[in-house]
Design a protein around this motif. Sequence first.
Motif, PDB file in Angstrom:
ATOM      1  N   PRO A 179      -1.826  16.571  22.529  1.00 13.87           N
ATOM      2  CA  PRO A 179      -1.386  17.382  21.387  1.00 13.87           C
ATOM      3  C   PRO A 179      -2.328  18.535  21.009  1.00 13.87           C
ATOM      4  O   PRO A 179      -1.998  19.325  20.139  1.00 13.87           O
ATOM      5  N   ASP A 180      -3.478  18.656  21.692  1.00  7.19           N
ATOM      6  CA  ASP A 180      -4.388  19.721  21.234  1.00  7.19           C
ATOM      7  C   ASP A 180      -3.800  21.107  21.533  1.00  7.19           C
ATOM      8  O   ASP A 180      -3.062  21.276  22.506  1.00  7.19           O
ATOM      9  N   PRO A 181      -4.124  22.099  20.734  1.00 11.77           N
ATOM     10  CA  PRO A 181      -3.484  23.413  20.806  1.00 11.77           C
ATOM     11  C   PRO A 181      -3.653  24.096  22.165  1.00 11.77           C
ATOM     12  O   PRO A 181      -2.725  24.725  22.652  1.00 11.77           O
ATOM     13  N   ALA A 182      -4.807  23.934  22.795  1.00 11.10           N
ATOM     14  CA  ALA A 182      -5.029  24.608  24.081  1.00 11.10           C
ATOM     15  C   ALA A 182      -4.051  24.090  25.136  1.00 11.10           C
ATOM     16  O   ALA A 182      -3.471  24.850  25.910  1.00 11.10           O
ATOM     17  N   THR A 183      -3.877  22.767  25.143  1.00 12.41           N
ATOM     18  CA  THR A 183      -2.954  22.188  26.115  1.00 12.41           C
ATOM     19  C   THR A 183      -1.523  22.651  25.842  1.00 12.41           C
ATOM     20  O   THR A 183      -0.767  22.945  26.767  1.00 12.41           O
ATOM     21  N   GLN A 184      -1.178  22.706  24.573  1.00 11.79           N
ATOM     22  CA  GLN A 184       0.173  23.165  24.229  1.00 11.79           C
ATOM     23  C   GLN A 184       0.394  24.594  24.697  1.00 11.79           C
ATOM     24  O   GLN A 184       1.479  24.948  25.170  1.00 11.79           O
ATOM     25  N   GLU A 185      -0.651  25.398  24.569  1.00 14.37           N
ATOM     26  CA  GLU A 185      -0.554  26.793  25.009  1.00 14.37           C
ATOM     27  C   GLU A 185      -0.335  26.840  26.525  1.00 14.37           C
ATOM     28  O   GLU A 185       0.512  27.576  27.026  1.00 14.37           O
ATOM     29  N   ARG A 186      -1.075  26.001  27.217  1.00 16.17           N
ATOM     30  CA  ARG A 186      -0.974  25.944  28.679  1.00 16.17           C
ATOM     31  C   ARG A 186       0.424  25.443  29.080  1.00 16.17           C
ATOM     32  O   ARG A 186       1.032  25.936  30.027  1.00 16.17           O
ATOM     33  N   PHE A 187       0.916  24.503  28.336  1.00 17.25           N
ATOM     34  CA  PHE A 187       2.261  23.981  28.614  1.00 17.25           C
ATOM     35  C   PHE A 187       3.309  25.088  28.501  1.00 17.25           C
ATOM     36  O   PHE A 187       4.198  25.222  29.333  1.00 17.25           O
ATOM     37  N   LYS A 188       3.146  25.889  27.472  1.00 18.86           N
ATOM     38  CA  LYS A 188       4.071  27.007  27.304  1.00 18.86           C
ATOM     39  C   LYS A 188       3.980  27.982  28.465  1.00 18.86           C
ATOM     40  O   LYS A 188       4.977  28.498  28.947  1.00 18.86           O
ATOM     41  N   GLU A 189       2.750  28.167  28.960  1.00 21.59           N
ATOM     42  CA  GLU A 189       2.558  29.105  30.067  1.00 21.59           C
ATOM     43  C   GLU A 189       3.233  28.617  31.353  1.00 21.59           C
ATOM     44  O   GLU A 189       3.937  29.372  32.012  1.00 21.59           O
ATOM     45  N   ILE A 190       2.989  27.356  31.654  1.00 22.29           N
ATOM     46  CA  ILE A 190       3.593  26.865  32.915  1.00 22.29           C
ATOM     47  C   ILE A 190       5.115  26.843  32.792  1.00 22.29           C
ATOM     48  O   ILE A 190       5.837  27.072  33.746  1.00 22.29           O
ATOM     49  N   THR A 191       5.603  26.590  31.575  1.00 20.57           N
ATOM     50  CA  THR A 191       7.050  26.540  31.378  1.00 20.57           C
ATOM     51  C   THR A 191       7.655  27.933  31.531  1.00 20.57           C
ATOM     52  O   THR A 191       8.710  28.095  32.163  1.00 20.57           O
TER      53      THR A 191
END
Length: 375
Positions: free
Chosen positions: A37-49
């Motif tokens: 749930p940390d913000p950096a991972t969420q950002e990365r998730f958005k990028e790969i998506t």
Amino acid sequence: MAKDYYATLGVRRDASQEEIKKAYRRLARELHPDVNPDPATQERFKEITAAYEVLSDPQKRQMHDMGGDPFGGAGGGAGFGAGFPFSDIMDAFFGTASASRGPRSRARRGRNATIRVELDLAESGFGTTRELVVDTAILCEVCQGSGAAAGTHPDTCDMCHGRGEVSQVTRSFLGQVMTSRPCPQCGGFGSVIRHPCQECSGDGRVRTRRTIKVRIPAGVEDGTHIQLAGEGEVGPGGGPPGDLFLEIVERPHPTFERRGDDLHCTVSIPMTAAALGTSLTMETLDGPEQIDVRPGTQSGQVIPLYARGVQRLNETGRGDLLIHVNVETPLKLDPEQEELLRKLSQLRGEERPPGKFAPGQQGFFSRLKDAFNGR
Ligand SMILES: [Zn+2]
Ligand SMILES: [Zn+2]
């Protein structure tokens, strides 16, 4: 700066669709907001998506390859959100092969059909060829299965613009996502037939009666199913045909009873013939056959004729013909015959006390029997 989505997903520039999908799934499992749930991972998730959204779409991928921005530039990289195909995310987590996207084909496989074929024993035992008349559906010659009238073609559905599905934006753990359902106007086909073929009313096939010649192999029996692939009815919309099954019904034979590959029958011979031996001629499936009965044959004894049964199905060799002997005791003796039999029994030391049915014994039953026999 221009993003390199290939690098984002960690795939080569010539990666196949399958490789891109695999890479995305692997990353998405790692980076799922519920897992990390940390913000950096969420950002990365958005990028790969976002990268996946571009590279999984041939048009957007081409635009990206040529240095363009498939998201139209505005807001740079803010493309993720509404419009993202939800089913791909479900794919990534649940591994369900997403229902094939896009319009579904009008063509569907035709149904299987079963017809019963009555055979007599010689036909089922040795094989035969039959001409069968079947009611079935064949491809419509006028529209060649398309269902559209001559000179016309199905129009792109204006509700779903040919996609076959309509989308709906809903909120979920990813923010706004899109769900899809089949288009109610075209039924998911993506196109509408405005002028149906008159011949087939738009079904793409017509009903007809057809004669087919089939070879029935030797050794089939009552209840055997024979599959004729592709001989069933043609599917709607010019779809491939189903299969035709023949169900064998074997007519009973007046003489022979079939058990598997063997045939059984019963012959009756007089007591004297059983004692003295005899030969008789019998009509078998192979024509008349001479059968030798040994002296002293007992009632119930079986005389085998090897390989005179039916052909084994899909094998070489034949079953046997088994002849069950029934020894007949004479029903009525005249005085001379009775005398001879008495003499025989004396010679063989087989005399027994006469029972109440013996001739000459005037019991009630013997009187009745004599009256019955007209004596
Ligand atoms: Zn037609
Ligand atoms: Zn539609």
